[in-house]
Design a protein around this motif. Structure first.
Motif, PDB file in Angstrom:
ATOM      1  N   GLN A  60      44.122  53.219  39.711  1.00  0.00           N
ATOM      2  CA  GLN A  60      43.589  53.203  38.572  1.00  0.00           C
ATOM      3  C   GLN A  60      43.481  52.170  37.824  1.00  0.00           C
ATOM      4  OE1 GLN A  60      42.221  56.012  37.091  1.00  0.00           O
ATOM      5  NE2 GLN A  60      42.568  57.331  39.043  1.00  0.00           N
ATOM      6  N   PRO A  61      42.438  51.679  37.068  1.00  0.00           N
ATOM      7  CA  PRO A  61      42.311  50.509  36.335  1.00  0.00           C
ATOM      8  C   PRO A  61      43.640  50.058  35.422  1.00  0.00           C
ATOM      9  CG  PRO A  61      40.048  51.497  36.266  1.00  0.00           C
ATOM     10  CD  PRO A  61      41.260  52.335  36.857  1.00  0.00           C
ATOM     11  N   GLN A  62      44.015  51.322  34.873  1.00  0.00           N
ATOM     12  CA  GLN A  62      45.165  50.957  33.814  1.00  0.00           C
ATOM     13  C   GLN A  62      46.362  50.867  34.562  1.00  0.00           C
ATOM     14  OE1 GLN A  62      42.700  53.822  33.699  1.00  0.00           O
ATOM     15  NE2 GLN A  62      41.723  53.055  32.156  1.00  0.00           N
ATOM     16  N   ASP A  63      46.542  51.391  35.866  1.00  0.00           N
ATOM     17  CA  ASP A  63      47.720  50.873  36.615  1.00  0.00           C
ATOM     18  C   ASP A  63      47.753  49.345  36.704  1.00  0.00           C
ATOM     19  OD1 ASP A  63      48.714  53.607  36.754  1.00  0.00           O
ATOM     20  OD2 ASP A  63      47.553  53.818  38.702  1.00  0.00           O
ATOM     21  N   LEU A  64      46.705  48.667  36.969  1.00  0.00           N
ATOM     22  CA  LEU A  64      46.546  47.206  36.904  1.00  0.00           C
ATOM     23  C   LEU A  64      47.145  46.708  35.786  1.00  0.00           C
ATOM     24  CD1 LEU A  64      42.901  46.672  38.435  1.00  0.00           C
ATOM     25  CD2 LEU A  64      44.958  46.705  39.814  1.00  0.00           C
ATOM     26  N   ALA A  65      46.842  47.279  34.640  1.00  0.00           N
ATOM     27  CA  ALA A  65      47.289  46.439  33.250  1.00  0.00           C
ATOM     28  C   ALA A  65      48.763  46.562  33.361  1.00  0.00           C
ATOM     29  CB  ALA A  65      46.545  47.006  32.244  1.00  0.00           C
ATOM     30  N   ARG A  66      49.386  47.495  33.900  1.00  0.00           N
ATOM     31  CA  ARG A  66      50.867  47.731  33.722  1.00  0.00           C
ATOM     32  C   ARG A  66      51.714  46.783  34.689  1.00  0.00           C
ATOM     33  NH1 ARG A  66      49.232  52.945  32.137  1.00  0.00           N
ATOM     34  NH2 ARG A  66      49.257  53.820  34.379  1.00  0.00           N
ATOM     35  N   GLU A  67      50.935  46.057  35.714  1.00  0.00           N
ATOM     36  CA  GLU A  67      51.721  45.548  36.654  1.00  0.00           C
ATOM     37  C   GLU A  67      51.662  43.952  36.505  1.00  0.00           C
ATOM     38  OE1 GLU A  67      53.556  46.998  39.311  1.00  0.00           O
ATOM     39  OE2 GLU A  67      52.792  48.914  38.237  1.00  0.00           O
ATOM     40  N   THR A  68      52.342  43.373  37.195  1.00  0.00           N
ATOM     41  CA  THR A  68      52.237  41.804  37.220  1.00  0.00           C
ATOM     42  C   THR A  68      51.022  41.398  38.076  1.00  0.00           C
ATOM     43  OG1 THR A  68      54.602  41.569  37.371  1.00  0.00           O
ATOM     44  CG2 THR A  68      53.319  39.572  38.159  1.00  0.00           C
ATOM     45  N   TYR A  69      50.123  40.650  37.148  1.00  0.00           N
ATOM     46  CA  TYR A  69      48.710  40.322  37.741  1.00  0.00           C
ATOM     47  C   TYR A  69      48.829  38.926  38.434  1.00  0.00           C
ATOM     48  CZ  TYR A  69      43.918  39.512  38.369  1.00  0.00           C
ATOM     49  OH  TYR A  69      42.764  38.983  38.824  1.00  0.00           O
ATOM     50  N   VAL A  70      48.297  38.551  39.607  1.00  0.00           N
ATOM     51  CA  VAL A  70      48.250  37.515  40.413  1.00  0.00           C
ATOM     52  C   VAL A  70      46.763  37.229  40.441  1.00  0.00           C
ATOM     53  CG1 VAL A  70      48.876  36.331  42.490  1.00  0.00           C
ATOM     54  CG2 VAL A  70      50.430  37.857  41.514  1.00  0.00           C
ATOM     55  N   SER A  71      46.494  36.028  39.839  1.00  0.00           N
ATOM     56  CA  SER A  71      45.100  35.583  39.990  1.00  0.00           C
ATOM     57  C   SER A  71      44.830  35.097  41.515  1.00  0.00           C
ATOM     58  CB  SER A  71      44.783  34.337  39.130  1.00  0.00           C
ATOM     59  OG  SER A  71      43.397  34.105  39.291  1.00  0.00           O
ATOM     60  N   SER A  72      43.534  35.639  42.058  1.00  0.00           N
ATOM     61  CA  SER A  72      43.149  35.024  43.399  1.00  0.00           C
ATOM     62  C   SER A  72      42.033  34.307  43.237  1.00  0.00           C
ATOM     63  CB  SER A  72      42.858  36.342  44.198  1.00  0.00           C
ATOM     64  OG  SER A  72      41.715  36.999  43.574  1.00  0.00           O
ATOM     65  N   ALA A  73      41.538  33.729  42.056  1.00  0.00           N
ATOM     66  CA  ALA A  73      40.275  33.280  41.660  1.00  0.00           C
ATOM     67  C   ALA A  73      40.154  31.871  41.244  1.00  0.00           C
ATOM     68  CB  ALA A  73      39.338  34.274  41.000  1.00  0.00           C
TER      69      ALA A  73
ATOM     70  N   ALA B  13      53.080  39.294  47.813  1.00  0.00           N
ATOM     71  CA  ALA B  13      54.315  39.714  48.494  1.00  0.00           C
ATOM     72  C   ALA B  13      55.566  39.193  47.921  1.00  0.00           C
ATOM     73  CB  ALA B  13      54.102  39.009  49.627  1.00  0.00           C
ATOM     74  N   SER B  14      55.734  38.029  47.424  1.00  0.00           N
ATOM     75  CA  SER B  14      56.970  37.560  46.967  1.00  0.00           C
ATOM     76  C   SER B  14      57.348  38.029  45.497  1.00  0.00           C
ATOM     77  CB  SER B  14      57.019  36.092  46.993  1.00  0.00           C
ATOM     78  OG  SER B  14      56.106  35.537  46.090  1.00  0.00           O
ATOM     79  N   THR B  15      56.301  38.467  44.771  1.00  0.00           N
ATOM     80  CA  THR B  15      56.529  38.643  43.265  1.00  0.00           C
ATOM     81  C   THR B  15      56.475  40.111  42.957  1.00  0.00           C
ATOM     82  OG1 THR B  15      54.139  38.464  42.682  1.00  0.00           O
ATOM     83  CG2 THR B  15      55.691  36.259  42.442  1.00  0.00           C
ATOM     84  N   GLY B  16      55.840  41.058  44.044  1.00  0.00           N
ATOM     85  CA  GLY B  16      55.785  42.313  43.590  1.00  0.00           C
ATOM     86  C   GLY B  16      54.361  42.621  42.858  1.00  0.00           C
ATOM     87  N   GLY B  17      53.613  41.732  42.746  1.00  0.00           N
ATOM     88  CA  GLY B  17      52.262  41.908  41.762  1.00  0.00           C
ATOM     89  C   GLY B  17      51.367  42.420  42.520  1.00  0.00           C
ATOM     90  N   ILE B  18      50.098  42.298  41.701  1.00  0.00           N
ATOM     91  CA  ILE B  18      48.934  42.995  42.286  1.00  0.00           C
ATOM     92  C   ILE B  18      47.688  41.900  42.088  1.00  0.00           C
ATOM     93  CG2 ILE B  18      47.055  44.479  41.976  1.00  0.00           C
ATOM     94  CD1 ILE B  18      48.982  46.879  41.364  1.00  0.00           C
ATOM     95  N   THR B  19      46.944  41.782  43.060  1.00  0.00           N
ATOM     96  CA  THR B  19      45.722  40.607  42.736  1.00  0.00           C
ATOM     97  C   THR B  19      44.437  41.428  43.071  1.00  0.00           C
ATOM     98  OG1 THR B  19      44.952  38.744  43.308  1.00  0.00           O
ATOM     99  CG2 THR B  19      45.730  40.090  45.175  1.00  0.00           C
ATOM    100  N   LEU B  20      43.364  40.964  42.709  1.00  0.00           N
ATOM    101  CA  LEU B  20      42.073  41.581  43.112  1.00  0.00           C
ATOM    102  C   LEU B  20      41.388  40.447  44.051  1.00  0.00           C
ATOM    103  CD1 LEU B  20      40.865  43.011  39.531  1.00  0.00           C
ATOM    104  CD2 LEU B  20      42.174  44.318  41.427  1.00  0.00           C
ATOM    105  N   VAL B  21      40.853  41.078  44.767  1.00  0.00           N
ATOM    106  CA  VAL B  21      39.988  40.178  45.849  1.00  0.00           C
ATOM    107  C   VAL B  21      38.554  40.868  46.304  1.00  0.00           C
ATOM    108  CG1 VAL B  21      42.131  38.984  46.466  1.00  0.00           C
ATOM    109  CG2 VAL B  21      41.205  41.298  47.824  1.00  0.00           C
ATOM    110  N   PRO B  22      37.807  40.110  46.961  1.00  0.00           N
ATOM    111  CA  PRO B  22      36.653  40.652  47.622  1.00  0.00           C
ATOM    112  C   PRO B  22      37.130  41.524  48.953  1.00  0.00           C
ATOM    113  CG  PRO B  22      36.327  38.326  47.210  1.00  0.00           C
ATOM    114  CD  PRO B  22      37.777  38.388  46.902  1.00  0.00           C
ATOM    115  N   LEU B  23      36.065  42.421  49.359  1.00  0.00           N
ATOM    116  CA  LEU B  23      36.478  43.164  50.404  1.00  0.00           C
ATOM    117  C   LEU B  23      36.682  42.619  51.722  1.00  0.00           C
ATOM    118  CD1 LEU B  23      36.345  46.137  51.353  1.00  0.00           C
ATOM    119  CD2 LEU B  23      34.037  46.067  51.805  1.00  0.00           C
ATOM    120  N   TYR B  24      36.309  41.629  51.782  1.00  0.00           N
ATOM    121  CA  TYR B  24      36.156  40.576  53.127  1.00  0.00           C
ATOM    122  C   TYR B  24      37.705  40.055  53.303  1.00  0.00           C
ATOM    123  CZ  TYR B  24      36.693  35.922  51.346  1.00  0.00           C
ATOM    124  OH  TYR B  24      37.241  34.485  50.739  1.00  0.00           O
TER     125      TYR B  24
END
Length: 308
Positions: free
Chosen positions: A183-196, A234-245
């Motif tokens: 869920q998008p709202q779950d993303l907001a509650r997690e440590t976000y890691v930028s992949s961009a 993997a090291s921080t326990g966060g979440i990132t957003l990436v393209p499907l590939y």
């Protein structure tokens, strides 16, 4: 007079001394080099060099002779190269660029088409960030690249291949990993890691998505690229957003999950320089639809179809 006399004379003139030319350029002894220069001057009939305590200088005749000697050596080199090309024509070369991980999906199908169009072509591959791929295309270092439609890309054209859904990547042991969709709202509650960090196009897509679903994604960590972002996940326990590939380069300690609802998409394009005269490039562009269909039908990576 032999070509070696001209090469020796040019080397001495450019190095400014017999000893330096003998050691650095010609790998011979100074006495031998001095003898070759004297033989040359004897044949020309004039002094070409003035010997001094700290080297040599060109005489007026030597300056004139130097220009002609250089030209003669260049003409011999050009004649040699032309003869070699005629005897053994160089294989045509096609340089292709990919964002890291994309080649797993697209290269096998592209190679099939290339081999049908030009069986003898030599293929060179490069893996770079999307902005760097665009820069390489502009500089003529690549013939074609799989990249984002980068802004400020003077002289480039981008042919849309697919719209890649954006997915979430999180640690394999994360509490949300058991879900099929995030869920998008779950993303907001997690440590976000930028992949961009090195992908402004992807960054813009993610920011627009966050604004649309009403969440704030402020990166606590930033990866240099998608691979480093996944390492940070993997090291921080966060979440990132990436393209499907990016599923092609997942490490065992992270998993990918779809976003709930309508996911954002980022354009994947085939970029090329409009000034590139390559006939093979034009042939590949004419078969782009076939390439896309082949990937859509056979790849486990499911892209959203690009509009016609």
């Amino acid at each position: 007079m032999e070509l070696r006399h001209l090469r020796y004379f040019v080397a001495v003139a450019e190095e400014g001394g017999l000893l330096t030319a003998a050691q650095r350029r010609l790998h011979t002894s100074q006495p031998s080099l001095s003898r070759q220069i004297r033989d040359l001057e004897a044949e020309v009939g004039v002094m070409l060099l003035e010997r001094q305590a700290r080297g040599v200088t060109l005489t007026p005749a030597g300056r004139v002779f130097l220009d002609h000697a250089r030209l003669a050596l260049l003409q011999v080199e050009a004649a040699t190269d032309a003869a070699r090309r005629m005897a053994q024509p160089e294989r045509p070369v096609l340089t292709i660029g990919f964002m890291v991980g994309l080649e797993v999906t697209w290269l096998p199908h592209l190679l099939r088409i290339i081999r049908e169009e030009a069986p003898d072509v030599e293929i060179t591959l490069s893996s770079l960030s999307s902005p760097d791929l665009a820069l390489a295309l502009m500089r003529g270092r690549l013939d074609v690249a799989f990249l984002r439609p980068e802004a400020q890309s003077v002289g480039l054209s981008f042919k849309l291949l697919a719209k890649e859904p954006v997915i979430a990547v999180l640690p394999a042991g994360h509490r949300l990993a058991s879900l099929r969709k995030i869920q998008p709202q779950d993303l907001a509650r997690e440590t976000y890691v930028s992949s961009a960090r090195t992908s402004p196009v992807l960054q813009s897509v993610i920011q627009d998505y966050a604004a649309k679903v009403g969440i704030t994604l402020k990166a606590k960590y930033e990866g240099e690229n998608i691979s480093s972002a996944m390492s940070l996940v993997a090291s921080t326990g966060g979440i990132t957003l990436v393209p499907l590939y990016a599923q092609n380069i997942l490490t065992p300690n992270v998993v990918a999950r779809a976003l709930d609802g309508v996911p954002p998409t980022v354009d994947l394009t085939l970029g090329y320089n409009q000034a590139n005269p390559s006939r093979l490039l034009r042939q590949l562009l004419a078969r782009t639809d076939e390439l896309v269909a082949s990937v859509q039908n056979q790849s486990i990576i499911r892209y959203a179809e690009a509009p016609s």
